[in-house]
Design a protein around this motif. Structure first.
Motif, PDB file in Angstrom:
ATOM      1  N   LEU A  33       0.823  -1.206   0.000  1.00 14.74           N
ATOM      2  CA  LEU A  33       0.000   0.000   0.000  1.00 14.74           C
ATOM      3  C   LEU A  33       0.858   1.257   0.000  1.00 14.74           C
ATOM      4  CD1 LEU A  33      -2.565  -1.137   2.712  1.00 14.74           C
ATOM      5  CD2 LEU A  33      -2.772  -1.316   0.218  1.00 14.74           C
ATOM      6  N   PRO A  34       0.271   2.408  -0.348  1.00  9.38           N
ATOM      7  CA  PRO A  34       1.009   3.671  -0.234  1.00  9.38           C
ATOM      8  C   PRO A  34       1.499   3.907   1.188  1.00  9.38           C
ATOM      9  CG  PRO A  34      -0.971   3.977  -1.547  1.00  9.38           C
ATOM     10  CD  PRO A  34      -1.062   2.589  -0.965  1.00  9.38           C
ATOM     11  N   MET A  35       2.578   4.631   1.305  1.00  8.62           N
ATOM     12  CA  MET A  35       3.235   4.826   2.601  1.00  8.62           C
ATOM     13  C   MET A  35       2.306   5.476   3.621  1.00  8.62           C
ATOM     14  SD  MET A  35       6.872   6.684   3.497  1.00  8.62           S
ATOM     15  CE  MET A  35       7.840   5.227   3.107  1.00  8.62           C
ATOM     16  N   ARG A  36       2.362   4.912   4.815  1.00 10.97           N
ATOM     17  CA  ARG A  36       1.646   5.472   5.958  1.00 10.97           C
ATOM     18  C   ARG A  36       2.638   5.787   7.063  1.00 10.97           C
ATOM     19  NH1 ARG A  36      -3.490   1.308   6.559  1.00 10.97           N
ATOM     20  NH2 ARG A  36      -4.273   1.502   4.407  1.00 10.97           N
ATOM     21  N   PHE A  37       2.254   6.748   7.880  1.00 10.41           N
ATOM     22  CA  PHE A  37       3.087   7.160   9.001  1.00 10.41           C
ATOM     23  C   PHE A  37       2.336   6.942  10.306  1.00 10.41           C
ATOM     24  CE2 PHE A  37       4.179   9.762   5.316  1.00 10.41           C
ATOM     25  CZ  PHE A  37       5.535   9.497   5.199  1.00 10.41           C
ATOM     26  N   GLY A  38       3.062   6.551  11.336  1.00  8.47           N
ATOM     27  CA  GLY A  38       2.468   6.371  12.650  1.00  8.47           C
ATOM     28  C   GLY A  38       3.481   6.712  13.729  1.00  8.47           C
ATOM     29  N   TRP A  39       2.984   7.133  14.878  1.00  6.82           N
ATOM     30  CA  TRP A  39       3.851   7.427  16.018  1.00  6.82           C
ATOM     31  C   TRP A  39       3.792   6.258  16.991  1.00  6.82           C
ATOM     32  CZ3 TRP A  39       7.718  10.512  17.048  1.00  6.82           C
ATOM     33  CH2 TRP A  39       8.180  10.591  18.366  1.00  6.82           C
ATOM     34  N   VAL A  40       4.958   5.724  17.355  1.00  3.73           N
ATOM     35  CA  VAL A  40       5.063   4.583  18.264  1.00  3.73           C
ATOM     36  C   VAL A  40       5.517   5.092  19.624  1.00  3.73           C
ATOM     37  CG1 VAL A  40       6.133   2.343  18.691  1.00  3.73           C
ATOM     38  CG2 VAL A  40       5.664   3.086  16.339  1.00  3.73           C
ATOM     39  N   ASN A  41       4.677   4.914  20.627  1.00 10.03           N
ATOM     40  CA  ASN A  41       5.037   5.308  21.988  1.00 10.03           C
ATOM     41  C   ASN A  41       5.825   4.196  22.661  1.00 10.03           C
ATOM     42  OD1 ASN A  41       3.830   7.951  22.401  1.00 10.03           O
ATOM     43  ND2 ASN A  41       1.873   6.915  22.148  1.00 10.03           N
ATOM     44  N   CYS A  42       6.889   4.543  23.344  1.00 16.97           N
ATOM     45  CA  CYS A  42       7.631   3.529  24.102  1.00 16.97           C
ATOM     46  C   CYS A  42       8.052   4.053  25.461  1.00 16.97           C
ATOM     47  CB  CYS A  42       8.867   3.071  23.319  1.00 16.97           C
ATOM     48  SG  CYS A  42      10.048   4.383  22.972  1.00 16.97           S
ATOM     49  N   GLU A  43       7.454   5.143  25.914  1.00 22.38           N
ATOM     50  CA  GLU A  43       7.790   5.649  27.238  1.00 22.38           C
ATOM     51  C   GLU A  43       7.403   4.615  28.298  1.00 22.38           C
ATOM     52  OE1 GLU A  43       5.780   9.350  27.579  1.00 22.38           O
ATOM     53  OE2 GLU A  43       7.041  10.362  26.092  1.00 22.38           O
ATOM     54  N   PRO A  44       8.127   4.493  29.403  1.00 23.73           N
ATOM     55  CA  PRO A  44       9.249   5.359  29.793  1.00 23.73           C
ATOM     56  C   PRO A  44      10.605   4.908  29.254  1.00 23.73           C
ATOM     57  CG  PRO A  44       8.800   3.828  31.544  1.00 23.73           C
ATOM     58  CD  PRO A  44       7.810   3.514  30.453  1.00 23.73           C
ATOM     59  N   ASN A  45      10.615   3.883  28.363  1.00 30.68           N
ATOM     60  CA  ASN A  45      11.894   3.346  27.911  1.00 30.68           C
ATOM     61  C   ASN A  45      12.620   4.255  26.926  1.00 30.68           C
ATOM     62  OD1 ASN A  45      11.429   0.962  29.395  1.00 30.68           O
ATOM     63  ND2 ASN A  45      10.158   0.166  27.740  1.00 30.68           N
TER      64      ASN A  45
END
Length: 290
Positions: A33-45
């Protein structure tokens, strides 16, 4: 749109919560598929990162601007899993990423839910960065490529003739389009701080041959790698169990299915260039002719 250069690209995916097997399958589907963007949370690491998964199209720079709106992305890391896309649009996106001071790497973004909610996120290095993804990787102010990742290059070509490049015919205008876009790509390559070796390696692999995987030595020679420490990108260490599980799974053809030509997904036109479709993944190809 005369001369829009198209390559194939993919993106690092934030996967569903139904287990790593289903996650791996979802990655393969999303790469078409066409490119998608997402934000990955990994706090507190760690701070978190941007996943970028899919094919770069004419809409991708605009889609990134929509994603970036109301987010402070300055100095963030982009995790790529991509098979190429539009040359000119990837160049536009790469310059935007450099202006933001983004860092880049190759990998799969894996979210592991925890009982009672929450969970953790990891970057698994078994991923691909091919064709114009390599030049998006180059846009990072800091660049890291894990050993397990496969970074592969190829020539650009007319998008509507890449699948049968040797048998197709070409006009003088077609060749002008290709040479113009090679010039744009060369200018961008040097702007990003790479060496001419990257262009020499890519342009020596014709579209009827398998994409060429850059060796660790070539990744450094071309300056695609600027650090050997994932911590420089503020990422957590990979999860060894997920790496082993994904590595054991057979690689599947990433080309579009159901008869769809790659340039159909890439919004190609009769006057567009792209790299040839990626061949089934294998070991490193023999060095291209020098």
């Amino acid at each position: 749109m005369l001369g829009a250069v198209l390559l194939r690209i993919g993106f690092a995916l934030v996967l569903p919560d139904s287990g790593s097997s289903a996650q791996a399958g979802a990655i393969l589907e999303e790469r078409k598929l066409p490119m998608r963007f997402g934000w990955v949370n990994c706090e507190p690491n760690c701070r978190g990162w941007i996943s970028a998964v899919g094919v770069v199209t004419a809409d991708t720079p605009r889609d990134f601007e929509q994603f970036a709106r109301d987010r402070d992305l300055q100095g963030s890391t982009v995790v790529l899993d991509s098979s190429g896309g539009s040359v000119n649009d990837a160049i536009t996106l790469g310059r935007r990423w450099r202006a933001l001071g983004l860092k880049t790497t190759v990998g799969l973004s894996i979210e592991a839910p925890a009982p009672g909610g929450g969970g953790s996120a990891r970057v698994v290095p078994e991923a691909y960065c091919e064709s114009m993804c390599v030049f998006l990787l180059l846009s990072g102010s800091t660049r890291y490529v894990p050993e397990q990742a496969k970074v592969r290059v190829h020539q650009i070509w007319m998008g509507d003739r890449a699948d049968n490049a040797r048998a197709a015919s070409y006009s003088a205008q077609d060749m002008t389009v290709v040479e113009r876009d090679i010039g744009r790509l060369a200018k961008y390559t040097f702007e990003m701080g790479a060496t001419g070796d990257l262009l020499a390696l890519a342009l020596s692999v014709p579209p009827w041959e398998e994409l060429y995987r850059l060796s660790p030595q070539e990744l450094r020679l071309t300056r695609l790698i600027t650090t050997d420490a994932p911590g420089d990108l503020l990422l957590p260490r990979p999860a060894d169990d997920l790496v082993a599980e994904l590595a054991a799974k057979p690689h599947q053809d990433r080309a579009p299915q159901d008869g769809a030509a790659p340039h159909d997904l890439l919004l190609g036109t009769s006057k567009a260039t792209k790299t040839a479709s990626a061949q089934p993944h294998g070991e490193m190809a023999p060095p291209p002719p020098r």
